[in-house]
Design an enzyme around this catalytic site. Structure first.
Site, PDB file in Angstrom:
ATOM      1  N   GLU A 298      57.688  37.620  45.317  1.00 39.32           N
ATOM      2  CA  GLU A 298      56.440  36.848  45.339  1.00 39.32           C
ATOM      3  C   GLU A 298      55.556  37.159  44.135  1.00 39.32           C
ATOM      4  OE1 GLU A 298      54.787  37.598  49.306  1.00 39.32           O
ATOM      5  OE2 GLU A 298      55.997  35.948  50.095  1.00 39.32           O
TER       6      GLU A 298
ATOM      7  N   ASP B   4      60.239  36.006  57.960  1.00 40.83           N
ATOM      8  CA  ASP B   4      58.937  36.605  57.673  1.00 40.83           C
ATOM      9  C   ASP B   4      58.066  36.700  58.927  1.00 40.83           C
ATOM     10  OD1 ASP B   4      56.830  37.655  56.373  1.00 40.83           O
ATOM     11  OD2 ASP B   4      56.362  35.900  55.155  1.00 40.83           O
TER      12      ASP B   4
ATOM     13  N   GLU C 263      49.569  37.931  61.389  1.00 41.07           N
ATOM     14  CA  GLU C 263      49.571  36.806  60.463  1.00 41.07           C
ATOM     15  C   GLU C 263      50.113  35.523  61.099  1.00 41.07           C
ATOM     16  OE1 GLU C 263      51.800  37.583  56.905  1.00 41.07           O
ATOM     17  OE2 GLU C 263      51.448  35.588  56.082  1.00 41.07           O
TER      18      GLU C 263
HETATM   19  O1  GCW Z   1      54.253  37.321  55.028  1.00 41.89           O
HETATM   20  C1  GCW Z   1      53.999  37.435  53.674  1.00 41.89           C
HETATM   21  C2  GCW Z   1      52.524  37.361  53.534  1.00 41.89           C
HETATM   22  C3  GCW Z   1      52.033  37.962  52.253  1.00 41.89           C
HETATM   23  C4  GCW Z   1      52.592  39.373  52.138  1.00 41.89           C
HETATM   24  C5  GCW Z   1      54.104  39.280  52.138  1.00 41.89           C
HETATM   25  C6  GCW Z   1      54.782  40.642  52.068  1.00 41.89           C
HETATM   26  C7  GCW Z   1      51.606  41.333  51.185  1.00 41.89           C
HETATM   27  O2  GCW Z   1      52.128  36.033  53.659  1.00 41.89           O
HETATM   28  O3  GCW Z   1      50.642  37.953  52.280  1.00 41.89           O
HETATM   29  O4  GCW Z   1      52.118  40.051  51.004  1.00 41.89           O
HETATM   30  O5  GCW Z   1      54.532  38.693  53.329  1.00 41.89           O
HETATM   31  O6  GCW Z   1      55.230  41.115  53.093  1.00 41.89           O
HETATM   32  O7  GCW Z   1      54.885  41.211  50.992  1.00 41.89           O
END
Ligand code: GCW
Length: 709
Positions: free
Chosen positions: A303, A382, A410
């Site tokens: 990311e 995720d 989240e």
């Molecule tokens: O789920 C995603 C989140 C990001 C997060 C990423 C991760 C810290 O939307 O905000 O970043 O995972 O786990 O690195």
């Protein structure tokens, strides 16, 4: 109406009342060490309140006679601490050091009660501290009937809370990335927050649920956070000083490109000698300042975070460079496996994000140093409300693996919805990738799964990491009930075979002291009923059958069925007029099922054996496909959305009764009431949007003729 909330921080699972049993007894603490002092101070604090006494005899004080004889009701003793009262001495001889070949370990303890004396023994001070909180959990039962000797050792050595706290306020993510409980308890606007009491209280809560480590900053490391490693090290040391008395070690998330980003070197290539030397020096400086520093956590090539790929190097090259820098001091690298293409073309059906971690990392099995832990999110996508277990956890026998959970909600209601995740995590930990009776995920991450086949240090295990749900909110977690998620994470890391619903009751018992006039059973029963099935309730009104996402892009709160459908993030459901779901089979799909060992590779592959709750994760099926439950997919979507909302309605009703009966603190009651109202509103929105979407796509009406828009 103002809720009139008091400003004092809520005590969570350590209200003074939880110490009543200990605080009204005569206690002897025998031993020397900072954590032994903590035990003494905790008992002394309780005694000041409830009228008991505490005597502390350090180990050096061997000769002075009499004092150790008591009488005492409770004895905490380090194995080597010298004379004990007669009854305790007899028990100590039975359960103490030497009674087992490998002893109690650095954090283990043994407890027993006989002839009116309860005894907690440990080999090391940390064991006594965990023993203290065990006695707190037992409450009055610690001083009742005899307790047969029982030894307790943590299943996992590394039990870490990962904070996604930013040092600077991030323009989009704010002070805490995916934080739903206010600001950070560590940082404010680029500077330390300087609230030592808060941080100390936090460490105490963590120790009391079984954790032993935390990171102080987000895995996305930007701006000032990069400099925590260098000229802002004092800020980290200050936190370490505060949490150390509770046996918590501090770890730091680092920017893989730090030497470059800080302008000190032209490159961050892990095979470059200057870069390697830079990290060795940085690590040495950290340990000079923080001798018990835990290590680094790294999100690399993920990311947008920098990593070794920029230099054509592997994740092993990157992780090992940091591991070599930390090794002389006993430090650990937590290297995250959350690596995937976040710039995917949605038109490209051959790329499957679920495959990514396995494809990236399994070829590297056996190539990581012994002090590298590969940190794997529990599912392949995720942190969705329902995912299969990540196949990486079953595919790297020669690597130390940690499982990563997300307490910060989240994708599970953002601490506005009640969603107790203990049952979800427990399912993951109990999952047996090689079939029933074989090793479980818990044993893999505890390092006890192997037959010795691995030679890369895997036998040490990488433990459990949980992303924190804590902020500077008065209740720590925004929703007071979200505290239970942090609590259960610690308890499961210590003992993964615990029943998550028993842990829920334990948390309720500690946290909520019913008012003297109230009906404790009504309170406990209601709390249990609100939380026990709340994860599945959340699942019932959100994305169905494991398909995931369908959330609003960006903030990830609330329904947006096609929000991610044509995006670059690789999170699709492929709904059309005929059907829905992702074909991840080997026969016709992305082949993801082939990443599992048998029997799961085949169970997931075939419709006949794929579990209902994961059907749409693995298969694209017509709406009229009949589930094992007997319902069609489309009818299941409707039925569960309606049922989920009904359950929330019932939760609201039960909680109102608690308020009318005056069973909890009015401010807490008001906070939960406000959150439940939002949960109900949001659940109805989910129900209506998901149902309407699928009615319009499929044209199949609800068999019961309920209202769909
Ligand atoms: O789920 C995603 C989140 C990001 C997060 C990423 C991760 C810290 O939307 O905000 O970043 O995972 O786990 O690195």
């Amino acid at each position: 109406m103002s809720t009139g909330e008091p400003t004092r921080t809520h005590p969570a699972w350590l209200p003074v009342e939880a110490f009543r049993a200990i605080g009204s007894r005569r206690t002897l603490v025998r031993g020397t060490g900072a954590l032994v002092d903590t035990v003494r101070d905790e008992v002394a604090g309780a005694c000041a309140r409830f009228g008991g006494t505490v005597t502390h005899l350090p180990a050096e004080q061997r000769q002075r006679t009499g004092e150790h004889d008591g009488p005492y009701d409770l004895v905490f003793a380090l194995g080597t601490a010298g004379p004990l009262p007669a009854g305790a001495a007899a028990l100590a001889a039975e359960i103490g050091p030497g009674s087992e070949p490998d002893g109690l370990g650095p954090e283990g303890f043994a407890v027993a009660r006989r002839d009116g004396v309860s005894v907690v023994l440990a080999d090391e001070p940390a064991g006594l501290l965990h023993g203290l909180f065990h006695v707190v959990r037992l409450g009055a039962a610690a001083f009742g009937a005899d307790i047969a000797v029982r030894r307790h050792r943590p299943a996992m050595r590394l039990r870490l809370v990962s904070h996604w706290d930013n040092v600077d306020v991030h323009p989009v993510m704010g002070q805490v990335e995916r934080g739903y409980a206010g600001g950070s308890i560590f940082w404010r606007d680029g500077a330390p927050r300087r609230d030592p009491d808060r941080v100390r209280d936090y460490a105490r809560l963590l120790a009391a649920c079984g954790m032993n480590a935390l990171t102080v900053n987000n895995v996305n490391v930007h701006g000032t956070a990069t400099r925590l490693l260098t000229d802002r090290l004092d800020d980290v040391a200050a936190i370490a000083d505060l949490v150390r008395p509770y046996g918590i070690r501090v770890h730091l998330s680092v920017n893989f490109a730090a030497p470059f980003v800080l302008g000190e070197l032209p490159s961050a290539d892990p095979l470059d000698d200057d870069v390697r030397a830079w990290w060795c020096k940085a690590a040495a400086q950290v340990y000079e300042r923080i001798p018990d520093f835990g290590g680094f956590m790294v999100k690399a090539d993920s990311e947008g975070q920098p990593g070794p790929a920029r230099y054509g190097r592997s994740h092993a090259d990157g992780a090992n460079m940091l591991a070599d820098a930390l090794a002389p001091f006993g430090g650990i690298v937590h290297w995250r496996a959350f690596v995937y293409n976040h710039r995917q073309d949605w038109r490209d059906r051959s790329t499957d994000r679920a495959r990514a971690a396995y494809d990236h990392f399994t070829p590297l099995d056996g190539r990581f140093r012994e002090n590298v832990v590969l940190q794997v999110k529990h599912g392949p996508m995720d942190f969705q409300v329902r995912e299969p277990v990540s196949p990486v956890l079953a595919a790297m026998p020669n690597t130390r693996l940690a499982v990563e959970f997300q307490a910060t909600q989240e994708y599970t209601g953002q601490q506005r919805h009640v969603c107790y995740l203990g049952p979800c995590w427990s399912e993951v930990l109990r999952f047996a990738p090689w079939g029933p009776g074989g090793p479980t995920v818990a044993s893999v991450v505890a390092g006890s799964a192997g037959d010795g086949a691995g030679d890369g240090g895997a036998s040490a295990g990488g433990g459990l990491v949980v992303v924190s749900n804590v902020g500077d909110d008065r209740y720590w977690t925004g929703h007071p009930f979200a505290q239970a998620n942090l609590y259960v994470a610690g308890r499961l890391a210590w003992a993964p075979d615990l029943d998550p619903l028993a842990v829920l009751d334990e948390w309720i018992e500690l946290t909520f002291t019913p008012s003297a006039t109230g009906d404790p059973e009504l309170l406990r029963g209601t709390l249990h009923a609100l939380l026990d099935d709340s994860w599945r309730t959340y699942e019932r009104y959100t994305a169905p059958l494991g398909v995931g996402f369908m959330v609003a892009p960006g903030d990830h709160y609330g329904p947006d069925v096609d929000g991610y459908e044509y995006s670059r993030w690789g999170t699709y459901h492929f709904a059309d007029r005929y059907g829905v779901g992702v074909d991840r089979t080997r026969a016709t799909g992305t082949g993801f099922t082939g990443q599992y060992p048998q029997p799961w590779a085949d169970r997931y592959e075939f419709l006949e054996t794929c579990p209902d709750e994961l059907l749409l994760f693995f298969h694209h099926v017509p709406y009229q496909h009949v589930l094992h439950s007997g319902s069609t997919v489309i009818q299941h979507v409707y039925d569960t959305r309606f049922a989920g909302v009904e359950q929330v309605v019932e939760m609201v009703r039960r909680w109102q009764r608690i308020g009318t009966a005056g069973l909890v603190d009015p401010a807490l009651h008001a906070r939960v009431t406000e959150r439940l109202a939002e949960q109900l509103r949001s659940a109805e929105e989910w129900r209506d949007k998901v149902n309407t979407y699928f009615l319009r796509k499929s044209g199949v009406p609800d068999a019961h003729g309920r209202r769909i828009y």
